[in-house]
Design a protein around this motif. Structure first.
Motif, PDB file in Angstrom:
ATOM      1  N   GLU A 191     -51.745 -59.515 -25.940  1.00 16.14           N
ATOM      2  CA  GLU A 191     -51.856 -60.580 -26.931  1.00 16.14           C
ATOM      3  C   GLU A 191     -52.445 -61.820 -26.266  1.00 16.14           C
ATOM      4  O   GLU A 191     -52.203 -62.090 -25.095  1.00 16.14           O
ATOM      5  N   THR A 192     -53.238 -62.548 -27.027  1.00 13.40           N
ATOM      6  CA  THR A 192     -53.737 -63.850 -26.605  1.00 13.40           C
ATOM      7  C   THR A 192     -53.251 -64.877 -27.616  1.00 13.40           C
ATOM      8  O   THR A 192     -53.351 -64.656 -28.825  1.00 13.40           O
ATOM      9  N   THR A 193     -52.694 -65.976 -27.128  1.00  8.14           N
ATOM     10  CA  THR A 193     -52.211 -67.008 -28.031  1.00  8.14           C
ATOM     11  C   THR A 193     -52.786 -68.358 -27.625  1.00  8.14           C
ATOM     12  O   THR A 193     -53.215 -68.557 -26.493  1.00  8.14           O
ATOM     13  N   VAL A 194     -52.762 -69.291 -28.566  1.00  7.11           N
ATOM     14  CA  VAL A 194     -53.076 -70.684 -28.259  1.00  7.11           C
ATOM     15  C   VAL A 194     -51.931 -71.525 -28.799  1.00  7.11           C
ATOM     16  O   VAL A 194     -51.566 -71.412 -29.967  1.00  7.11           O
ATOM     17  N   ILE A 195     -51.329 -72.315 -27.905  1.00  9.87           N
ATOM     18  CA  ILE A 195     -50.187 -73.153 -28.271  1.00  9.87           C
ATOM     19  C   ILE A 195     -50.671 -74.589 -28.376  1.00  9.87           C
ATOM     20  O   ILE A 195     -51.252 -75.126 -27.428  1.00  9.87           O
ATOM     21  N   LEU A 196     -50.436 -75.197 -29.524  1.00  3.58           N
ATOM     22  CA  LEU A 196     -50.824 -76.585 -29.750  1.00  3.58           C
ATOM     23  C   LEU A 196     -49.637 -77.503 -29.480  1.00  3.58           C
ATOM     24  O   LEU A 196     -48.545 -77.272 -29.987  1.00  3.58           O
ATOM     25  N   GLY A 197     -49.870 -78.547 -28.694  1.00  7.37           N
ATOM     26  CA  GLY A 197     -48.853 -79.561 -28.470  1.00  7.37           C
ATOM     27  C   GLY A 197     -48.939 -80.605 -29.566  1.00  7.37           C
ATOM     28  O   GLY A 197     -49.918 -81.356 -29.634  1.00  7.37           O
ATOM     29  N   VAL A 198     -47.955 -80.654 -30.437  1.00  8.92           N
ATOM     30  CA  VAL A 198     -48.011 -81.516 -31.623  1.00  8.92           C
ATOM     31  C   VAL A 198     -46.874 -82.528 -31.589  1.00  8.92           C
ATOM     32  O   VAL A 198     -45.885 -82.365 -30.879  1.00  8.92           O
ATOM     33  N   SER A 199     -47.002 -83.577 -32.397  1.00  6.73           N
ATOM     34  CA  SER A 199     -45.973 -84.622 -32.410  1.00  6.73           C
ATOM     35  C   SER A 199     -44.725 -84.178 -33.161  1.00  6.73           C
ATOM     36  O   SER A 199     -43.612 -84.569 -32.802  1.00  6.73           O
ATOM     37  N   ALA A 200     -44.899 -83.360 -34.196  1.00  6.15           N
ATOM     38  CA  ALA A 200     -43.765 -82.923 -35.019  1.00  6.15           C
ATOM     39  C   ALA A 200     -44.014 -81.480 -35.467  1.00  6.15           C
ATOM     40  O   ALA A 200     -44.713 -81.253 -36.455  1.00  6.15           O
ATOM     41  N   PRO A 201     -43.467 -80.491 -34.747  1.00  6.22           N
ATOM     42  CA  PRO A 201     -43.730 -79.093 -35.084  1.00  6.22           C
ATOM     43  C   PRO A 201     -43.437 -78.720 -36.533  1.00  6.22           C
ATOM     44  O   PRO A 201     -44.200 -77.964 -37.142  1.00  6.22           O
ATOM     45  N   LYS A 202     -42.354 -79.237 -37.122  1.00  2.00           N
ATOM     46  CA  LYS A 202     -42.035 -78.874 -38.503  1.00  2.00           C
ATOM     47  C   LYS A 202     -43.099 -79.394 -39.468  1.00  2.00           C
ATOM     48  O   LYS A 202     -43.476 -78.712 -40.428  1.00  2.00           O
ATOM     49  N   ALA A 203     -43.596 -80.601 -39.230  1.00  2.00           N
ATOM     50  CA  ALA A 203     -44.643 -81.155 -40.085  1.00  2.00           C
ATOM     51  C   ALA A 203     -45.939 -80.375 -39.913  1.00  2.00           C
ATOM     52  O   ALA A 203     -46.647 -80.105 -40.891  1.00  2.00           O
ATOM     53  N   SER A 204     -46.248 -79.987 -38.680  1.00  2.00           N
ATOM     54  CA  SER A 204     -47.451 -79.196 -38.443  1.00  2.00           C
ATOM     55  C   SER A 204     -47.335 -77.815 -39.085  1.00  2.00           C
ATOM     56  O   SER A 204     -48.311 -77.278 -39.603  1.00  2.00           O
ATOM     57  N   LYS A 205     -46.114 -77.262 -39.044  1.00  2.00           N
ATOM     58  CA  LYS A 205     -45.884 -75.984 -39.718  1.00  2.00           C
ATOM     59  C   LYS A 205     -46.216 -76.095 -41.195  1.00  2.00           C
ATOM     60  O   LYS A 205     -46.907 -75.238 -41.773  1.00  2.00           O
ATOM     61  N   ALA A 206     -45.752 -77.163 -41.838  1.00  3.01           N
ATOM     62  CA  ALA A 206     -46.017 -77.365 -43.266  1.00  3.01           C
ATOM     63  C   ALA A 206     -47.514 -77.493 -43.531  1.00  3.01           C
ATOM     64  O   ALA A 206     -48.027 -76.989 -44.544  1.00  3.01           O
ATOM     65  N   PHE A 207     -48.229 -78.161 -42.629  1.00  5.65           N
ATOM     66  CA  PHE A 207     -49.680 -78.311 -42.788  1.00  5.65           C
ATOM     67  C   PHE A 207     -50.358 -76.942 -42.783  1.00  5.65           C
ATOM     68  O   PHE A 207     -51.156 -76.620 -43.683  1.00  5.65           O
ATOM     69  N   TYR A 208     -50.045 -76.129 -41.810  1.00  7.26           N
ATOM     70  CA  TYR A 208     -50.720 -74.828 -41.710  1.00  7.26           C
ATOM     71  C   TYR A 208     -50.257 -73.852 -42.791  1.00  7.26           C
ATOM     72  O   TYR A 208     -51.038 -73.000 -43.240  1.00  7.26           O
ATOM     73  N   GLU A 209     -49.024 -73.969 -43.236  1.00  6.54           N
ATOM     74  CA  GLU A 209     -48.577 -73.156 -44.364  1.00  6.54           C
ATOM     75  C   GLU A 209     -49.365 -73.516 -45.620  1.00  6.54           C
ATOM     76  O   GLU A 209     -49.679 -72.637 -46.438  1.00  6.54           O
ATOM     77  N   ALA A 210     -49.703 -74.805 -45.786  1.00  5.37           N
ATOM     78  CA  ALA A 210     -50.481 -75.230 -46.955  1.00  5.37           C
ATOM     79  C   ALA A 210     -51.880 -74.630 -46.949  1.00  5.37           C
ATOM     80  O   ALA A 210     -52.529 -74.538 -47.991  1.00  5.37           O
ATOM     81  N   CYS A 250     -49.669 -71.018 -32.204  1.00  5.15           N
ATOM     82  CA  CYS A 250     -48.281 -71.432 -31.974  1.00  5.15           C
ATOM     83  C   CYS A 250     -48.205 -72.956 -31.925  1.00  5.15           C
ATOM     84  O   CYS A 250     -49.201 -73.624 -31.646  1.00  5.15           O
ATOM     85  N   LEU A 251     -47.007 -73.484 -32.151  1.00  2.00           N
ATOM     86  CA  LEU A 251     -46.769 -74.924 -32.142  1.00  2.00           C
ATOM     87  C   LEU A 251     -45.582 -75.247 -31.240  1.00  2.00           C
ATOM     88  O   LEU A 251     -44.556 -74.583 -31.282  1.00  2.00           O
ATOM     89  N   MET A 252     -45.738 -76.295 -30.413  1.00  2.00           N
ATOM     90  CA  MET A 252     -44.644 -76.847 -29.628  1.00  2.00           C
ATOM     91  C   MET A 252     -44.791 -78.362 -29.603  1.00  2.00           C
ATOM     92  O   MET A 252     -45.897 -78.885 -29.785  1.00  2.00           O
ATOM     93  N   GLU A 253     -43.697 -79.069 -29.370  1.00  2.00           N
ATOM     94  CA  GLU A 253     -43.793 -80.513 -29.205  1.00  2.00           C
ATOM     95  C   GLU A 253     -44.627 -80.799 -27.952  1.00  2.00           C
ATOM     96  O   GLU A 253     -44.506 -80.101 -26.944  1.00  2.00           O
ATOM     97  N   ARG A 254     -45.503 -81.811 -28.021  1.00  8.80           N
ATOM     98  CA  ARG A 254     -46.496 -82.042 -26.972  1.00  8.80           C
ATOM     99  C   ARG A 254     -45.876 -82.197 -25.579  1.00  8.80           C
ATOM    100  O   ARG A 254     -46.342 -81.602 -24.606  1.00  8.80           O
ATOM    101  N   GLY A 255     -44.805 -83.008 -25.474  1.00  7.70           N
ATOM    102  CA  GLY A 255     -44.187 -83.211 -24.175  1.00  7.70           C
ATOM    103  C   GLY A 255     -43.568 -81.941 -23.617  1.00  7.70           C
ATOM    104  O   GLY A 255     -43.654 -81.676 -22.409  1.00  7.70           O
ATOM    105  N   VAL A 256     -42.961 -81.143 -24.478  1.00  2.00           N
ATOM    106  CA  VAL A 256     -42.358 -79.876 -24.059  1.00  2.00           C
ATOM    107  C   VAL A 256     -43.441 -78.916 -23.571  1.00  2.00           C
ATOM    108  O   VAL A 256     -43.291 -78.250 -22.533  1.00  2.00           O
ATOM    109  N   LEU A 257     -44.553 -78.859 -24.293  1.00  3.65           N
ATOM    110  CA  LEU A 257     -45.645 -77.982 -23.883  1.00  3.65           C
ATOM    111  C   LEU A 257     -46.233 -78.427 -22.548  1.00  3.65           C
ATOM    112  O   LEU A 257     -46.529 -77.597 -21.683  1.00  3.65           O
ATOM    113  N   ALA A 258     -46.403 -79.732 -22.367  1.00  3.58           N
ATOM    114  CA  ALA A 258     -46.957 -80.235 -21.107  1.00  3.58           C
ATOM    115  C   ALA A 258     -46.064 -79.842 -19.933  1.00  3.58           C
ATOM    116  O   ALA A 258     -46.558 -79.423 -18.876  1.00  3.58           O
TER     117      ALA A 258
END
Length: 264
Positions: free
Chosen positions: A142-161, A187-195
């Protein structure tokens, strides 16, 4: 209408140097059309290499970038020895080790490197013990790309839309989506956690030197996805229009500034 990362394009200062790196370090299958380089990740995703300047211009932004780009690509193989083999090949080809390959959380095994083009990659196996002979040329499961975002739940809602379906949801810790056939998993993670997971700091700004491409089935789907992205909190950066060769495409960014191209 389901958004999917059919192609992930990485910007590189020297495209042909990046081509040599990925062919050697990750055994990517290469197709070079003269203007860009396509990398087939053995059925687990499609990558493309382009000059940073050209990629930024196409996305309607400036090419300047500094620090952490806000994402990490993950290349998953079967067992630890294969992780070590790939890490050694990457380092031999010019990569910088951010985290040495070793046992990780939950019985896994991983290491992280920064490629010469600046992209950060994690090499991972789900087990920390070999279960059989290691492949001489390790290929990804598997190949994945993890985005470091400010608010994973909000980003989830964006991509679900935009039609994506959540697979695993651990709140603000980690969220991912069901991947389309032959496409990388998003994939989505909080930016600081991903860093921290990548072995770097979260500081950085400017162009991420990465653009996702969704190949639409019609011009109407291009328009519909751009409209949905804007309504969900994204921003249209390039209005949909005719392209050279009779195509039709436009660009948007998600709420954290990650770039998407929608094309037909």
């Amino acid at each position: 209408m389901v958004l999917k990362p059919d192609v992930i394009t990485l910007g590189a200062p020297e495209v042909h140097a990046a081509r040599r790196f990925y062919a050697t370090a990750l055994s990517a299958t290469i197709a070079d059309d003269g203007d860009s380089v396509n990398l087939d990740m053995h059925g687990t995703g499609q990558l493309e290499l382009s000059t940073t300047e050209r990629l930024a211009a196409d996305a309607g932004t400036r090419p300047a970038t500094s620090g952490f780009r806000g994402y990490m690509l993950t290349y998953t193989v079967n067992q630890p020895t294969e992780v070590k083999t790939l890490m050694d090949a990457a380092v031999h080809s010019g990569a910088e080790v951010l985290k040495p390959a070793k046992k990780a959380l939950f019985g896994s095994f991983s290491g992280v490197f920064r490629a010469p083009d600046g992209a950060i990659w994690k090499l991972a196996a789900a087990t920390n013990k070999d279960t059989g002979p290691a492949a001489e040329t390790p290929l990804p499961t598997e190949t994945t790309v993890i985005l470091g975002v400010s608010a994973p739940k909000a980003s989830k809602a964006f991509y679900e839309a935009l039609g994506m379906t959540v697979d695993r949801d651990y709140g603000n810790k980690y969220i991912d989506f069901h991947p389309a056939n032959t496409a990388a998993r998003l994939c989505l993670m909080e930016r600081g956690v991903l860093a921290r997971d990548a072995g770097t700091t979260k500081d950085g700004d400017g162009f991420q030197s990465m653009v996702f491409t969704h190949t639409a089935e019609s011009r109407e789907e291009v328009d519909a996805l751009l409209t949905a992205a804007a309504a969900a909190g994204g921003r249209i950066t390039v209005t949909a229009a005719e392209t050279t060769g009779g195509g039709y495409s436009g660009h948007f960014t998600d709420p954290d500034g990650f770039q998407w191209k929608v094309t037909h």
